[in-house]
Design an enzyme around this catalytic site. Structure first.
Site, PDB file in Angstrom:
ATOM      1  N   GLY A  75       0.816  -1.220   0.000  1.00 18.88           N
ATOM      2  CA  GLY A  75       0.000   0.000   0.000  1.00 18.88           C
ATOM      3  C   GLY A  75       0.838   1.254   0.000  1.00 18.88           C
ATOM      4  CB  THR A  76       4.512   1.859   0.220  1.00 14.98           C
ATOM      5  OG1 THR A  76       4.642   1.008   1.354  1.00 14.98           O
ATOM      6  CG2 THR A  76       5.412   3.074   0.378  1.00 14.98           C
ATOM      7  CB  THR A  77       1.299   6.245  -1.865  1.00 12.27           C
ATOM      8  OG1 THR A  77       1.529   6.923  -0.627  1.00 12.27           O
ATOM      9  CG2 THR A  77       0.002   5.463  -1.783  1.00 12.27           C
ATOM     10  CB  ALA A 100      -4.929  -0.869  -3.641  1.00 13.65           C
ATOM     11  CG  ASN A 102      -7.557   4.797  -0.399  1.00  9.00           C
ATOM     12  OD1 ASN A 102      -8.216   4.029   0.287  1.00  9.00           O
ATOM     13  ND2 ASN A 102      -7.326   6.049  -0.059  1.00  9.00           N
ATOM     14  CG  HIS A 136      -3.433  12.488   3.127  1.00 16.23           C
ATOM     15  ND1 HIS A 136      -3.820  12.795   1.853  1.00 16.23           N
ATOM     16  CD2 HIS A 136      -3.834  11.205   3.354  1.00 16.23           C
ATOM     17  CE1 HIS A 136      -4.429  11.745   1.313  1.00 16.23           C
ATOM     18  NE2 HIS A 136      -4.463  10.765   2.204  1.00 16.23           N
ATOM     19  CG  HIS A 137      -1.062  12.007   8.387  1.00 21.18           C
ATOM     20  ND1 HIS A 137       0.284  11.795   8.266  1.00 21.18           N
ATOM     21  CD2 HIS A 137      -1.665  10.957   7.765  1.00 21.18           C
ATOM     22  CE1 HIS A 137       0.493  10.669   7.612  1.00 21.18           C
ATOM     23  NE2 HIS A 137      -0.688  10.144   7.288  1.00 21.18           N
ATOM     24  CE  LYS A 140      -0.264  10.825   1.167  1.00 17.28           C
ATOM     25  NZ  LYS A 140       0.131   9.422   1.187  1.00 17.28           N
ATOM     26  N   GLY A 146      -1.252   9.116  -3.476  1.00 18.82           N
ATOM     27  CA  GLY A 146      -1.439   8.117  -4.530  1.00 18.82           C
ATOM     28  C   GLY A 146      -2.901   8.068  -4.967  1.00 18.82           C
ATOM     29  CB  THR A 147      -6.047   8.365  -3.015  1.00 16.96           C
ATOM     30  OG1 THR A 147      -5.619   7.312  -2.157  1.00 16.96           O
ATOM     31  CG2 THR A 147      -7.539   8.275  -3.258  1.00 16.96           C
TER      32      THR A 147
HETATM   33  N1  NAD Z   1      -2.758   2.145   0.066  1.00 18.69           N
HETATM   34  C1  NAD Z   1      -3.399   2.562   1.166  1.00 18.69           C
HETATM   35  O1  NAD Z   1      -4.594   2.297   1.365  1.00 18.69           O
HETATM   36  C2  NAD Z   1      -2.639   3.336   2.203  1.00 18.69           C
HETATM   37  C3  NAD Z   1      -3.230   3.707   3.405  1.00 18.69           C
HETATM   38  C4  NAD Z   1      -2.483   4.391   4.355  1.00 18.69           C
HETATM   39  C5  NAD Z   1      -1.147   4.667   4.096  1.00 18.69           C
HETATM   40  N2  NAD Z   1      -0.617   4.314   2.908  1.00 18.69           N
HETATM   41  C6  NAD Z   1       0.792   4.507   2.614  1.00 18.69           C
HETATM   42  O2  NAD Z   1       1.507   3.476   3.284  1.00 18.69           O
HETATM   43  C7  NAD Z   1       2.785   3.954   3.702  1.00 18.69           C
HETATM   44  C8  NAD Z   1       2.925   3.763   5.213  1.00 18.69           C
HETATM   45  O3  NAD Z   1       1.929   4.528   5.851  1.00 18.69           O
HETATM   46  P1  NAD Z   1       1.885   4.636   7.463  1.00 18.69           P
HETATM   47  O4  NAD Z   1       0.801   5.605   7.732  1.00 18.69           O
HETATM   48  O5  NAD Z   1       1.862   3.297   8.089  1.00 18.69           O
HETATM   49  O6  NAD Z   1       3.311   5.330   7.716  1.00 18.69           O
HETATM   50  P2  NAD Z   1       4.187   5.273   9.061  1.00 18.69           P
HETATM   51  O7  NAD Z   1       5.234   6.329   8.890  1.00 18.69           O
HETATM   52  O8  NAD Z   1       3.306   5.340  10.256  1.00 18.69           O
HETATM   53  O9  NAD Z   1       4.864   3.809   9.016  1.00 18.69           O
HETATM   54  C9  NAD Z   1       5.876   3.459   8.093  1.00 18.69           C
HETATM   55  C10 NAD Z   1       6.826   2.539   8.858  1.00 18.69           C
HETATM   56  O10 NAD Z   1       7.769   1.990   7.918  1.00 18.69           O
HETATM   57  C11 NAD Z   1       9.021   1.896   8.612  1.00 18.69           C
HETATM   58  N3  NAD Z   1      10.104   1.719   7.650  1.00 18.69           N
HETATM   59  C12 NAD Z   1      10.820   2.655   6.991  1.00 18.69           C
HETATM   60  N4  NAD Z   1      11.744   2.063   6.200  1.00 18.69           N
HETATM   61  C13 NAD Z   1      11.595   0.717   6.367  1.00 18.69           C
HETATM   62  C14 NAD Z   1      12.243  -0.419   5.829  1.00 18.69           C
HETATM   63  N5  NAD Z   1      13.248  -0.326   4.940  1.00 18.69           N
HETATM   64  N6  NAD Z   1      11.801  -1.639   6.204  1.00 18.69           N
HETATM   65  C15 NAD Z   1      10.811  -1.782   7.088  1.00 18.69           C
HETATM   66  N7  NAD Z   1      10.168  -0.728   7.651  1.00 18.69           N
HETATM   67  C16 NAD Z   1      10.567   0.500   7.292  1.00 18.69           C
HETATM   68  C17 NAD Z   1       9.068   3.193   9.418  1.00 18.69           C
HETATM   69  O11 NAD Z   1      10.026   3.119  10.463  1.00 18.69           O
HETATM   70  C18 NAD Z   1       7.635   3.285   9.932  1.00 18.69           C
HETATM   71  O12 NAD Z   1       7.465   2.617  11.178  1.00 18.69           O
HETATM   72  C19 NAD Z   1       2.850   5.392   3.201  1.00 18.69           C
HETATM   73  O13 NAD Z   1       3.444   5.411   1.918  1.00 18.69           O
HETATM   74  C20 NAD Z   1       1.387   5.800   3.077  1.00 18.69           C
HETATM   75  O14 NAD Z   1       1.165   6.832   2.132  1.00 18.69           O
HETATM   76  C21 NAD Z   1      -1.332   3.656   1.960  1.00 18.69           C
END
Ligand code: NAD
Length: 252
Positions: A75-77, A100, A102, A136-137, A140, A146-147
């Site tokens: 889900g990472t964007t 996805a 989102n 967003h917060h 971010k 991405g959405t």
């Molecule tokens: N697709 C979706 O529905 C959706 C929903 C929410 C968030 N997101 C995306 O997902 C991602 C994460 O969101 P979040 O809110 O959990 O962020 P967050 O910052 O709370 O968590 C990310 C975590 O990843 C860790 N991290 C960094 N590098 C790493 C690595 N190499 N290996 C393992 N862990 C590592 C960080 O230390 C952190 O704890 C963002 O890109 C966000 O935009 C997508």
């Protein structure tokens, strides 16, 4: 399912809660301090991995899962310049990848309505301009979201008047007055206005405006739980499947 969480931040923790509620096990939690543990030995016996980290780390993490034969829900964007490469690698190596921008069911309904509205506006030749807003917060890392990019690309693909999107930071209200803005967008640019404030989990608005009226489609996430639930359902869907999947496959 026996699962692994890659990224144990806001989403990783929320996904863990839903996994436990639905009777799944979390056997591996990878975050910054133990990221070297993301290897074949630690991934052995894992049925599904959840990749929610950062734009800089997602691609390599996905490749490790694919190479180790572990189905992965990502889900990472903010890294999708390499998404096609990741999909190719998955297909070449017989892996399973769900991506996805989102995972919320509601946002995917918004995508559906957005496509329908753009098609109707185009078919009728209606004199609307369109723009997109997202909030967003403040933690971010990527903008636009991405959405918002998905909304923009699916709009551009349906409206002859827009050929590309362009991100503005100040917010949708300012972008609404962009004709007075020195950095005004070209007519064929679809403006995405991104705002960062407080702890907002995500608000997306698609705004069509003519000289006489306005149509707004808006989705507001009240709780991240909706995103985590979608990701867990995606992993359940991926079970026993090979290939690359999206929310459209899941919702069908
Ligand atoms: N697709 C979706 O529905 C959706 C929903 C929410 C968030 N997101 C995306 O997902 C991602 C994460 O969101 P979040 O809110 O959990 O962020 P967050 O910052 O709370 O968590 C990310 C975590 O990843 C860790 N991290 C960094 N590098 C790493 C690595 N190499 N290996 C393992 N862990 C590592 C960080 O230390 C952190 O704890 C963002 O890109 C966000 O935009 C997508």
């Amino acid at each position: 399912m026996k699962t692994a969480l890659i990224g144990y931040g806001k989403m990783g923790r929320e996904i863990e809660r839903i996994l436990v509620e639905r009777g799944h096990e979390v056997l591996l939690r990878i975050d910054l301090e133990n990221r070297a543990d993301l290897d074949a030995a630690h991934l052995a016996g894992i049925d599904a991995a959840f990749e929610f980290t950062t734009p800089a780390t997602a691609f390599d993490n996905l490749c490790t899962c694919i190479d180790c034969g572990v189905p992965v829900v990502c889900g990472t964007t903010g890294w999708t310049g390499r998404l096609e490469e990741a999909k190719r690698r998955c297909l070449e190596r017989g892996g399973a990848l769900f991506y996805a921008s989102n995972y919320s069911l509601g946002v995917n309904l918004l995508f559906h309505l957005n496509r329908q509205l753009a098609e109707a506006v185009e078919r009728l030749g209606a004199a609307y301009d369109v723009r997109i807003g997202e909030v967003h917060h403040t933690r971010k890392l990527d903008a636009p979201s991405g959405t918002a990019i998905t909304l923009a690309e699916e709009t551009i693909g349906r409206l002859a008047s827009k050929t590309r999107w362009r991100n503005y930071a100040p917010g949708i209200e300012r972008a609404a007055n962009r004709l007075d803005d020195p950095a005004a967008a070209a007519p064929d640019e679809l403006v995405i206005a991104s705002r960062r404030e407080g702890d907002v989990p995500g608000i997306h608005t698609v705004l069509y405006e003519s000289a006489d009226d306005r149509i707004e489609l808006r989705h507001t996430i009240l709780d991240r739980r909706t995103l985590a639930l979608g990701a867990v359902v995606a992993a359940e869907f991926l079970r026993g499947r090979k290939g690359v999947y999206s929310m459209d496959d899941l919702l069908q």
